[in-house]
Design a protein around this motif. Structure first.
Motif, short mmCIF file in Angstrom:
data_model
loop_
_atom_site.label_atom_id
_atom_site.label_comp_id
_atom_site.label_asym_id
_atom_site.label_seq_id
_atom_site.Cartn_x
_atom_site.Cartn_y
_atom_site.Cartn_z
N ARG A 9 -7.18 -8.20 7.12
CA ARG A 9 -6.71 -7.49 5.92
C ARG A 9 -7.54 -6.24 5.65
O ARG A 9 -7.02 -5.23 5.20
CB ARG A 9 -6.73 -8.43 4.71
N THR A 14 -3.93 1.81 6.16
CA THR A 14 -3.03 2.33 5.13
C THR A 14 -3.69 3.36 4.23
O THR A 14 -3.07 3.83 3.28
CB THR A 14 -2.48 1.17 4.28
N GLU A 40 -4.24 -4.68 -9.40
CA GLU A 40 -5.03 -5.32 -8.33
C GLU A 40 -5.25 -6.81 -8.63
O GLU A 40 -6.35 -7.34 -8.49
CB GLU A 40 -6.39 -4.60 -8.17
N SER A 50 -1.95 -8.99 0.85
CA SER A 50 -2.43 -8.44 2.12
C SER A 50 -3.61 -7.50 1.94
O SER A 50 -4.18 -7.02 2.92
CB SER A 50 -1.30 -7.69 2.84
N GLN A 51 -3.96 -7.18 0.69
CA GLN A 51 -5.11 -6.31 0.43
C GLN A 51 -6.23 -7.08 -0.26
O GLN A 51 -7.07 -6.48 -0.93
CB GLN A 51 -4.68 -5.11 -0.40
N LYS A 107 -11.17 1.24 -0.50
CA LYS A 107 -10.01 0.64 -1.18
C LYS A 107 -9.60 1.50 -2.37
O LYS A 107 -10.41 1.93 -3.16
CB LYS A 107 -10.40 -0.75 -1.66
N ALA A 109 0.84 -1.21 0.00
CA ALA A 109 0.00 0.00 0.00
C ALA A 109 0.87 1.25 0.00
O ALA A 109 1.83 1.35 0.76
CB ALA A 109 -0.91 0.00 1.23
N TYR A 121 -6.30 -3.62 7.83
CA TYR A 121 -5.01 -3.18 7.28
C TYR A 121 -5.23 -2.17 6.15
O TYR A 121 -4.55 -1.14 6.07
CB TYR A 121 -4.25 -4.40 6.77
N VAL A 122 -6.17 -2.47 5.28
CA VAL A 122 -6.49 -1.54 4.20
C VAL A 122 -6.94 -0.20 4.79
O VAL A 122 -6.54 0.87 4.32
CB VAL A 122 -7.58 -2.12 3.27
#
Length: 709
Positions: free
Chosen positions: A548, A555, A234, A263-264, A515, A42, A551-552
């Motif tokens: 995840r 970031t 992606e 991880s995304q 996202k 990211a 996490y997105v």
């Protein structure tokens, strides 16, 4: 770097394209032959790397622009990629979503492969699913239809027929409470209704195109002759159906560049899988692999938190059969910023109130409202934040609500801009746009009124901001010529792709819809068990996806990051909630900075005295008035030449940084500076709208301008 790159003269166009890239990005840009796998964390500049790769390939003569197809997953991302490629001088490259590319091919080849007119395209499945349910005498409501539509989409992108669905769906959660056999019957009835109505859905576009490419060798040969080089962004989100289409586009070739980050992966429920990304080198032995780990988006504090979140899960990977892939460890490139905050609140209402208070503070410190986001797990959580922001007088936009280009004022604006473009003079495009939109109510200063008046102004201001942004990139500031017809054409393209410009207002959005976006300040709210991870994440794989997703969310933040949760749903309710398990080991031992763990609210802050006009003494109502310390009825006390010098400096600074002018300082802040005429940085820092970051970045320039005027 390739040998051809090394032999180019330093000042050549190709070398200019490579300038500004870091070593890994440059390796991506100069690796023009496939297969190439780019593992991009990211904020590491993956879009920059792949667009510069395409541009370098075209300008160096390796690629023909019409034979390059870049594929991504949202219309907005595809539109952004086309804009970047156009700015790099390679506008002929096709950048589309999988669906858009397949639909274009289907429309072209349908007459020769099938014959007759192409069936109509179904925009929404709800009415057809409702009809299918009635045929089976099933009782459904809106929520059930939504869940059934999602299940049918999953089945189709997984290339399952109604007959094969039951076996493959074993173990999946029952949509709307129906067993798999009933869903399979409904799936078949749905297909029957479409046949009767002579319509196809979006998944059919891919399925039919795949079928034609498999069955008709001439069509497949024509497509492979048209496109020689493929780029897929992606790539962790591709479904089996999309991968099958990509395979058919490629044939036996390997001119493929894929970009992704396992991880995304947050769309597994739609059929997306990171397996194709993780197994890329197995399919293409000897493929080049480049890792982008330098994070240019977020502060070291945000990056450390994101890394720690994934590392906590990685330490659990010793259990047998664990499929958790080793994540990329990001390396922050930005200066240090504030530490992320962890806030425990008594209830949802208190949580929303404290977020609104913090947002007000950020805006007063000079952070633009459009650079602030509140992200939540479910759309149902938005209401509390809508109410809290409205009560605080803070504008907001709900992502996923009414589309920007469908707003009446935007449609009217585009019509007038199109008409004026036919007789546009030589004035810069931003000034022409301001003049045209003035007829629709645009003013340089935001209106004091809220509601519809404010929303209308924000829509028009977004168009002005877009004109300023594009003129800075393509116009005289960039050594080129940007015309009014080009601006109207850009608006038409963005409207088709729903690629909206930035609207001034705090963004409220779900984590999934965030996202691909980023903001200066992000508030992650509702981080309690049952919401993060969501209650129906009842398998290890589902909980991993929730991690995840968080996490997105982390970031998305550039500098300011707030994480919060509440102990109860309603004021006075039972405090039976617990903070998310994902925060264990991340939050400080005492993380209750706003509300105590017991749920008792701390004493209210002593309220500041009402702001009054320094000239006439009346109460100041708007933020702009409070910034300058004067009501709008009293005359300004600054020298016009000083204000104009500050505006000219702001314009040049914004152009050089390729950002809208108001992001540097708003007009109200410039007025405050011109009137106060601070003589030092401490004096300048006391003015509203001049926060620490802006003081450090622009303070010396402002004092120099004041001294010269």
């Amino acid at each position: 770097m390739s040998a051809s790159a090394a032999s180019r003269p330093e000042g050549s166009l190709e070398e200019q394209i490579l300038s500004g890239l870091d070593d890994e990005q440059r390796q991506v840009a100069t690796s023009l032959a496939g297969p190439l796998c780019v593992l991009a964390g990211a904020g590491t500049g993956k879009t920059r790397a792949i667009t510069h790769r395409i541009a370098y390939g075209v300008h160096s003569g390796v690629y023909q622009p019409q034979r390059v197809l870049a594929v991504t997953f949202t219309a907005r991302a595809a539109a952004e990629m086309r804009t970047r490629l156009r700015d790099l001088g390679v506008g002929g490259v096709q950048a589309r979503t999988f669906h858009a590319a397949a639909l274009r091919q289907l429309q072209f080849f349908w007459p020769q492969a099938v014959g007759g007119p192409l069936p109509g395209l179904l925009d929404h499945k709800a009415s057809v699913i409702a009809e299918a349910a009635r045929r089976l005498r099933l009782t459904t409501d809106r929520a059930a239809i939504r869940d059934l539509a999602a299940e049918i989409e999953w089945a189709k992108v997984s290339m399952l027929t109604p007959e094969s669905y039951v076996r493959r769906a074993a173990g999946r959660a029952a949509p709307a409470g129906y067993d798999q056999t009933t869903v399979a019957r409904l799936y078949q009835a749905y297909e029957d209704v479409k046949t009767d109505r002579n319509i196809i859905d979006f998944e059919d576009v891919l399925l039919i195109t795949v079928g034609i490419l498999q069955e008709d060798a001439k069509v497949a040969a024509a497509v492979r002759d048209q496109y020689r080089h493929f780029v897929v962004d992606e790539y962790q989100d591709v479904s089996p159906l999309q991968q099958r289409m990509l395979d058919l586009w490629l044939g036996d070739r390997n001119e493929l560049c894929v970009v992704g980050d396992a991880s995304q992966t947050i769309y597994s429920f739609t059929g997306a899988t990171s397996r194709h990304l993780l197994e890329f080198t197995k399919r293409f032995p000897g493929a080049d692999v480049v890792k982008l780990v330098r994070d240019y988006r977020s502060s070291p504090q945000v990056v450390q938190l994101a890394n720690s979140l994934l590392a906590a899960r990685t330490r659990q990977s010793s259990r047998g059969g664990d499929s958790w892939p080793t994540p990329l460890e990001l390396i922050a490139q930005r200066p240090a910023g504030p530490e992320p905050t962890f806030t425990e609140c008594a209830d949802d209402e208190a949580e929303a109130a404290q977020v609104a208070t913090r947002i007000r503070g950020l805006i007063d410190d000079g952070v633009a409202a459009a650079q602030i986001a509140v992200l939540f797990r479910t759309n149902g959580q938005s209401q509390a934040y809508e109410q809290a922001l409205a009560s605080a007088g803070i504008g907001y936009q709900l992502r996923g609500g009414e589309r920007f280009f469908q707003r009446r004022e935007v449609r009217d604006a585009i019509l007038q801009l199109r008409a004026s473009s036919r007789a546009a003079g030589t004035e810069p495009v931003p000034q022409l746009v301001r003049d045209v939109l003035a007829n629709l109510g645009y003013t340089r200063e935001a209106p004091q009124a809220g509601g519809a008046v404010r929303e209308r102004w924000e829509s028009l201001a977004a168009l002005v901001g877009l004109a300023e942004e594009l003129d800075a990139v393509r116009g005289s500031a960039a050594g080129g010529v940007f015309t009014m017809p080009e601006f109207v054409a850009e608006l038409d393209e963005r409207a088709a792709a729903q690629h909206a410009p930035t609207v001034q207002g705090v963004t409220l959005a779900s984590l999934h819809s965030a996202k691909g976006l980023e903001w200066d300040a992000v508030f992650l709210v509702g981080l309690s068990e049952g919401l993060m991870p969501i209650s129906f994440a009842d398998t290890d794989e589902a909980v991993d996806e929730e991690r995840r997703l968080l996490y997105v969310g982390i970031t998305r933040a550039r500098q300011h990051l707030g994480l919060s949760w509440s102990l109860a749903r309603t004021p006075g309710g039972r405090a039976n909630r617990k903070p998310s398990r994902f925060l264990d080991g991340l939050r400080p031992a005492s993380s209750s900075s706003v509300r105590s763990v017991s749920g008792q609210r701390p004493a209210r802050r002593k309220q500041a005295a009402p702001a009054v006009c320094r000239v006439c003494g009346t109460l100041l109502g708007s933020g702009a008035e409070r910034k300058v310390g004067r009501c709008h009825n009293c005359p300004p006390t600054y020298e016009e030449s000083t204000f104009e010098a500050l505006r000219e400096w702001r314009k040049d600074t914004a152009s050089n940084a390729s950002m809208p002018a108001f992001v540097i300082f708003t007009d109200a802040t410039l007025v405050a500076i011109a009137e106060a005429r601070p003589q030092s940085l401490p004096e300048l820092s006391k003015l509203a709208g001049v926060g620490p970051a802006k003081l450090e970045r622009y303070g010396e320039d402002v004092l120099r301008i004041l001294a010269a005027n």
